[in-house]
Enzyme design. Sequence first.
Site: not given
Ligand SMILES: N[C@H](CCC[C@H](N)C(=O)O)C(=O)O
Length: 279
Positions: A163, A209, A218
């Site tokens: 992140h 994301e 998220c």
């Molecule tokens: N796209 C994110 C995974 C889903 C994260 C999100 N939907 C959450 O609730 O944490 C990744 O590739 O790391």
Amino acid sequence: MRAAFHKMHGLGNDFVVVDERDRSLDLTPRRIAALMDRKRGIGADQFVTLSRPDIQAEDGNADVNVRFFNPDGGEAGACGNASRCVAALLARESDARSFTLRTQAGLLAARVHGAGEQGEARVTVDMGRPQLDWRAVPLAQKADTLRLPLAGEPAALSMGNPHVTFFVDDIAASSAGPEIEVHELFPQRVNAGFARIDAPDRMRLRVWERGAGFTLACGSGACAAVVNAARRGLGERRMTVEADGGELLIEWAPDDHVLMTGPAAFAFEGVVDLEAFPR
Ligand SMILES: N[C@H](CCC[C@H](N)C(=O)O)C(=O)O
């Protein structure tokens, strides 16, 4: 092969959850991506598989193994909103209300506060410790993760998935998501959060994301944004995070674990013929 699935969401971040605890399904990245396609398949932001834990595992017994996949077929180490949904699903199967989920990010403790049959459950997940070292994010080169050498000087960390958090005044203007996701500084790509601090205990957040684009919420991104705000002295260690889809309560606890509390909802259940989707 026909497979039962649960369609669930956390603040509109939606998931197809399939259960492989009793039998393995013939799932390939291409088939998973097709099942998530909102035109051709069931449609979701992420695809979640449940499987039986290896009881010999040295890191303690989990109730379930969980894996998360993005619409581009890539696997993610963490997914906060889906973790709450899995806990709510387990709470429908037994009288238990506390569960241990084994994910790529490690063992997550989840607590379900009142699991309504069709209504929304409220769930707290201990998302573990944030990883602040550049190698853990990961970054392609050594850098201070508190202020990356990028326009906007964002902060970065890993919650088991990568992140980066930009602190902005105008959330609507945050359009750099697609470029940031694939920036060369992030060898595993990155989830790009855009946070506006509205009060020491409150922020507005949108997350582009990795592998999915902007979602309504998220969970891991909210955890990352609160930790990054606290690291930068912009927010307290316990904040309400307002996403497009609703609010999450995030606390970076004194023991360095990040606790995320929010809803988990059941949308519908169904059965899908996997052969109808390309391997
Ligand atoms: N796209 C994110 C995974 C889903 C994260 C999100 N939907 C959450 O609730 O944490 C990744 O590739 O790391």
